[in-house]
Design a protein around this motif. Structure first.
Motif, short mmCIF file in Angstrom:
data_model
loop_
_atom_site.label_atom_id
_atom_site.label_comp_id
_atom_site.label_asym_id
_atom_site.label_seq_id
_atom_site.Cartn_x
_atom_site.Cartn_y
_atom_site.Cartn_z
N LEU A 148 5.38 1.95 -9.40
CA LEU A 148 5.18 1.39 -8.07
C LEU A 148 6.07 0.18 -7.86
O LEU A 148 6.37 -0.56 -8.79
CB LEU A 148 3.72 0.97 -7.88
N PRO A 149 6.49 -0.05 -6.62
CA PRO A 149 7.25 -1.28 -6.36
C PRO A 149 6.36 -2.50 -6.57
O PRO A 149 5.14 -2.39 -6.48
CB PRO A 149 7.65 -1.14 -4.88
N PRO A 150 6.95 -3.64 -6.84
CA PRO A 150 6.13 -4.84 -7.08
C PRO A 150 5.34 -5.23 -5.84
O PRO A 150 5.82 -5.15 -4.73
CB PRO A 150 7.16 -5.91 -7.45
N ILE A 151 4.11 -5.62 -6.07
CA ILE A 151 3.22 -6.07 -5.00
C ILE A 151 2.89 -7.51 -5.30
O ILE A 151 2.65 -7.88 -6.44
CB ILE A 151 1.93 -5.23 -4.98
N SER A 152 2.85 -8.33 -4.28
CA SER A 152 2.59 -9.73 -4.56
C SER A 152 1.12 -10.11 -4.55
O SER A 152 0.72 -11.01 -5.25
CB SER A 152 3.37 -10.61 -3.58
N TYR A 153 0.29 -9.43 -3.76
CA TYR A 153 -1.12 -9.82 -3.65
C TYR A 153 -2.05 -8.62 -3.55
O TYR A 153 -1.69 -7.59 -3.01
CB TYR A 153 -1.35 -10.68 -2.41
N SER A 154 -3.27 -8.81 -4.07
CA SER A 154 -4.40 -7.93 -3.77
C SER A 154 -5.25 -8.70 -2.77
O SER A 154 -5.47 -9.89 -2.94
CB SER A 154 -5.24 -7.65 -5.01
N TYR A 155 -5.74 -8.00 -1.75
CA TYR A 155 -6.54 -8.65 -0.72
C TYR A 155 -7.97 -8.12 -0.74
O TYR A 155 -8.20 -6.93 -0.97
CB TYR A 155 -5.93 -8.43 0.67
N TYR A 156 -8.91 -9.01 -0.47
CA TYR A 156 -10.33 -8.70 -0.45
C TYR A 156 -10.83 -8.91 0.99
O TYR A 156 -10.74 -10.02 1.52
CB TYR A 156 -11.09 -9.61 -1.41
N TYR A 157 -11.33 -7.83 1.59
CA TYR A 157 -11.79 -7.88 2.98
C TYR A 157 -13.26 -7.47 3.08
O TYR A 157 -13.73 -6.65 2.31
CB TYR A 157 -11.00 -6.90 3.85
N ASN A 158 -13.92 -8.02 4.09
CA ASN A 158 -15.26 -7.59 4.44
C ASN A 158 -15.17 -6.85 5.77
O ASN A 158 -14.57 -7.34 6.73
CB ASN A 158 -16.20 -8.79 4.57
N TRP A 159 -15.75 -5.65 5.82
CA TRP A 159 -15.80 -4.86 7.04
C TRP A 159 -17.05 -5.27 7.82
O TRP A 159 -18.16 -5.17 7.31
CB TRP A 159 -15.84 -3.37 6.69
N ASP A 160 -16.86 -5.74 9.07
CA ASP A 160 -18.01 -6.19 9.86
C ASP A 160 -18.49 -5.14 10.86
O ASP A 160 -19.36 -5.42 11.68
CB ASP A 160 -17.69 -7.51 10.58
N GLY A 161 -17.95 -3.94 10.79
CA GLY A 161 -18.33 -2.87 11.71
C GLY A 161 -17.31 -2.64 12.80
O GLY A 161 -17.35 -1.62 13.49
N LYS A 162 -16.37 -3.58 12.95
CA LYS A 162 -15.31 -3.44 13.96
C LYS A 162 -13.95 -3.84 13.43
O LYS A 162 -12.93 -3.32 13.87
CB LYS A 162 -15.63 -4.29 15.19
N LYS A 163 -13.95 -4.76 12.48
CA LYS A 163 -12.67 -5.25 11.95
C LYS A 163 -12.84 -5.73 10.50
O LYS A 163 -13.95 -5.98 10.05
CB LYS A 163 -12.12 -6.36 12.83
N LEU A 164 -11.70 -5.87 9.84
CA LEU A 164 -11.69 -6.42 8.49
C LEU A 164 -11.51 -7.93 8.56
O LEU A 164 -10.67 -8.42 9.31
CB LEU A 164 -10.53 -5.82 7.68
N ILE A 165 -12.30 -8.63 7.78
CA ILE A 165 -12.22 -10.09 7.70
C ILE A 165 -11.74 -10.45 6.30
O ILE A 165 -12.37 -10.07 5.31
CB ILE A 165 -13.59 -10.72 7.99
N LEU A 166 -10.62 -11.15 6.23
CA LEU A 166 -10.07 -11.55 4.93
C LEU A 166 -11.02 -12.53 4.25
O LEU A 166 -11.40 -13.55 4.82
CB LEU A 166 -8.70 -12.20 5.10
N ILE A 167 -11.39 -12.20 3.01
CA ILE A 167 -12.28 -13.04 2.21
C ILE A 167 -11.48 -13.83 1.19
O ILE A 167 -11.67 -15.02 1.01
CB ILE A 167 -13.33 -12.18 1.44
N ASP A 168 -10.55 -13.15 0.52
CA ASP A 168 -9.81 -13.80 -0.56
C ASP A 168 -8.57 -12.96 -0.88
O ASP A 168 -8.45 -11.82 -0.41
CB ASP A 168 -10.68 -13.93 -1.81
#
Length: 173
Positions: A148-168
């Motif tokens: 795989l190509p290099p990835i800089s970050y893993s993202y943690y999101y919370n789904w609120d029923g309409k959108k993703l909210i970035l947690i960390d």
């Protein structure tokens, strides 16, 4: 005699000021060093975002009119929705390839068929998710392999029923 006492007091005050200044400087540097030391990051877990109710009914028909992109991906959405809830209690998270080392995703509400295309769900190494949690982890470090190509970050999101909210997020080394 008064002048000598005056100079003695000035000398003592100057010495006291010097001692306080050095003490403040040393304390300040010690605090800076503690701030700049890397802290062990506690990342969100699926248990942190548990869902109480799990939908076990028959999945609703995909509502292709609920999102402007739904018709374009109707086949993969319908096939994914047939499998039933797999995410956040009553949603189906569907994944399909969009090129080399690329995955697109949609979220379908299993109860009413409404389709969501969160823009943050275009990944290189896919997503991790659970039926019992509203947490989504994109490009998790455990999914990466040498091709795989290099990835800089893993993202943690919370789904609120309409959108993703970035947690960390965490930088991948």
């Amino acid at each position: 005699m008064e002048q000598k006492q005056y100079f003695l007091i000035i000398k003592k005050l100057s010495l006291l000021f010097l001692i306080l200044s050095v003490s403040l400087f040393v304390t300040s540097k010690a605090q800076d060093n503690n701030i700049n030391k890397p802290k062990k990051q506690k990342l969100p877990t699926f248990d942190d975002f548990q869902v109480v109710k799990i939908f076990k009914g028959i999945p609703a028909k995909v509502d292709l009119s609920s999102n402007r992109y739904a018709k374009e991906f109707r086949t993969v959405l319908r096939e994914g929705a047939k499998k039933g809830s797999n995410f956040a209690g009553h949603y189906t998270l569907v994944e399909w390839g969009c090129g080399s080392s690329c995955q697109s995703h949609a979220i379908i509400d299993t109860k009413n068929g409404k389709v969501f295309f969160p823009d943050k769900l275009l990944t290189t190494a896919g997503v991790d998710f659970k039926l019992s949690s509203s947490l989504i982890i994109t490009d998790h470090v455990d999914r990466l392999s040498g091709d795989l190509p290099p990835i800089s970050y893993s993202y943690y999101y919370n789904w609120d029923g309409k959108k993703l909210i970035l947690i960390d997020s965490i930088k991948i080394q």
